[in-house]
Design an enzyme around this catalytic site. Sequence first.
Site, PDB file in Angstrom:
ATOM      1  N   SER A   1      -9.650  -0.188   6.991  1.00 17.54           N
ATOM      2  CA  SER A   1      -9.088  -0.171   5.802  1.00 17.54           C
ATOM      3  C   SER A   1      -8.573  -1.455   5.254  1.00 17.54           C
ATOM      4  O   SER A   1      -8.288  -1.432   4.253  1.00 17.54           O
ATOM      5  CB  SER A   1      -8.182   0.803   5.668  1.00 17.54           C
ATOM      6  OG  SER A   1      -9.015   2.168   5.571  1.00 17.54           O
TER       7      SER A   1
ATOM      8  N   LYS B   1       0.830  -1.276   0.118  1.00 20.01           N
ATOM      9  CA  LYS B   1       0.035  -0.121   0.075  1.00 20.01           C
ATOM     10  C   LYS B   1       0.805   1.399   0.112  1.00 20.01           C
ATOM     11  O   LYS B   1       1.895   1.268   0.796  1.00 20.01           O
ATOM     12  CB  LYS B   1      -0.854  -0.020   1.108  1.00 20.01           C
ATOM     13  CG  LYS B   1      -1.985   1.062   1.265  1.00 20.01           C
ATOM     14  CD  LYS B   1      -2.797   0.880   2.474  1.00 20.01           C
ATOM     15  CE  LYS B   1      -3.875   2.076   2.593  1.00 20.01           C
ATOM     16  NZ  LYS B   1      -4.823   1.927   3.792  1.00 20.01           N
TER      17      LYS B   1
ATOM     18  N   SER C   1      -9.715   2.233   2.938  1.00 17.99           N
ATOM     19  CA  SER C   1      -8.852   2.633   2.065  1.00 17.99           C
ATOM     20  C   SER C   1      -7.842   1.908   1.153  1.00 17.99           C
ATOM     21  O   SER C   1      -7.326   2.428   0.351  1.00 17.99           O
ATOM     22  CB  SER C   1      -8.011   3.997   2.736  1.00 17.99           C
ATOM     23  OG  SER C   1      -7.089   3.233   3.642  1.00 17.99           O
TER      24      SER C   1
HETATM   25  N1  GLN Z   1     -12.983   4.313   6.382  1.00 10.21           N
HETATM   26  C1  GLN Z   1     -12.351   4.892   7.633  1.00 10.21           C
HETATM   27  C2  GLN Z   1     -12.118   6.221   7.256  1.00 10.21           C
HETATM   28  O1  GLN Z   1     -12.526   6.666   6.447  1.00 10.21           O
HETATM   29  C3  GLN Z   1     -11.330   3.977   7.891  1.00 10.21           C
HETATM   30  C4  GLN Z   1     -10.130   4.476   7.161  1.00 10.21           C
HETATM   31  C5  GLN Z   1      -8.824   3.512   7.377  1.00 10.21           C
HETATM   32  O2  GLN Z   1      -9.027   2.384   8.122  1.00 10.21           O
HETATM   33  N2  GLN Z   1      -7.589   3.781   7.192  1.00 10.21           N
HETATM   34  O3  GLN Z   1     -11.288   6.933   8.401  1.00 10.21           O
END
Ligand code: GLN
Length: 477
Positions: free
Chosen positions: A178, A79, A154
């Site tokens: 994410s 990532k 994400s």
């Molecule tokens: N969807 C969550 C957010 O927007 C989690 C994002 C993540 O785990 N990096 O913060």
Amino acid sequence: MDLNLLTIDGARNAVRDGRTTATALAHSFYAKIAQDDPKIGSYLTLARERGLAKAAEIDSLAARGETLPPLAGVPVGIKDVLVTRGVRTTAGSKILGNYVPPYDCTAVTRLEAAGAVVLGKMNCDEFAMGSSNENSAWKPVHNPRDLSRVPGGSSGGSAAAVAADLAVATLGTDTGGSIRQPASFCGVVGLKPTYGRVSRYGLIAFASSLDHIGPLTKTVKDAAIVLRTIAGRDPMDSTSAEVPVPDYVAELEKPVRSLKIGLAKEYLAEGLDPEVRRAVEDAVQSLSELGCEVVEISLPHTEYAIATYYIVATAEASSNLARFDGVRYGYRAENVRSLSEMYRRSRDLGFGAEVKRRIMLGTYALSAGYYDAYYLKAQKVRALLTRDFEEAFKKVDAIVTPTSPTAAFKLGDKTDDPLAMYLADIYTVTANLAGIPGISIPCGETKEKLPIGMQILGKHFDEATILRLAHAYEQAA
Ligand code: GLN
């Protein structure tokens, strides 16, 4: 043998037994990426030189007949919030558009030391903020199962690449879901370890008390292999724990009979898509047929989880992202007349809309006069949410929930409604607030053939039990 379909074991064994070479394996992935990724968008940067050099090193070990390391020649993707020396790392943001880090993330160092071949860097939401990958500053990712839908976020690129056979395994990060949510949307396995289990050295921070690194893989066994490789104390991250790392792969084979699994009524309530509910209930039925005992539990503070998460996460983000000011890294605005204008213009032009929204929310929550009402209150509720799990784990060994209330939605569906996007994180943020491990594994499909994910949550540092349950279910299903 289709090289692109191999699991970690399959790939490593094929290289070890001389049925292929690490170089051929890497080339076969680069060829498939060239052919299929233009419509998926899972890679931001290819690391050809670095990947092929590592593959050549593995092949020369093999040619000399030496024992190969456990991930020898296994092609992986990383990532883009994890820094890689000499390979551009943007965190999905324009502000780091030309950033080439001078050092490597520990998790990447450990994967390479075990023989893995880094293919490239995976697309993601900007600074990992999002649930659909539509916040990437570069391009969206399309779900390989239905290109009109999001892959989740994400770590959308990390999940899509595994689902589309463009990497054997990938690393993602999980601050509020994410890893697990995109795994569920794309039909792959995603594991968020316990807070402190995996070093975060070299992870570009979003919310430091919630950030975790973990694997996305095709099978539960592969997730166990990657976790075993990257877990354990690292002197470069003071929050990494001095807790012994079990042999997760050996642990998979232990029986699940008589393990107690909890079903929380708060996680099977309003807002849950009926098809998702049915799939998870069927999966629980299979676990009970394997001899697990199903126990009803309550996690009474669940309804406050989203509000708590979006205060803690944005507060920490506003502080972490203060370092991007045009002085030391990344984008710097030109033609400015003063230092403060340089800061302002660089951040204004460098950050995307969602990142700015969160910096403003977080700054507000931390500001004098509002700190007690928001941030301090959120920390107290966080303690209550953690206590909910402590109580539940006195009665059960693991907790089974849906990973997400729905299957993958269409691109553009929620971009105008940030709150709707936030609310869909309901089942995943709690594990980050409490620091407990969670895994998402496929547990069926909707009528439209979209993958559904089941989440299994465990006690602190007890990844072995959730992996074991996930493996048993996967083998039975
Ligand atoms: N969807 C969550 C957010 O927007 C989690 C994002 C993540 O785990 N990096 O913060």
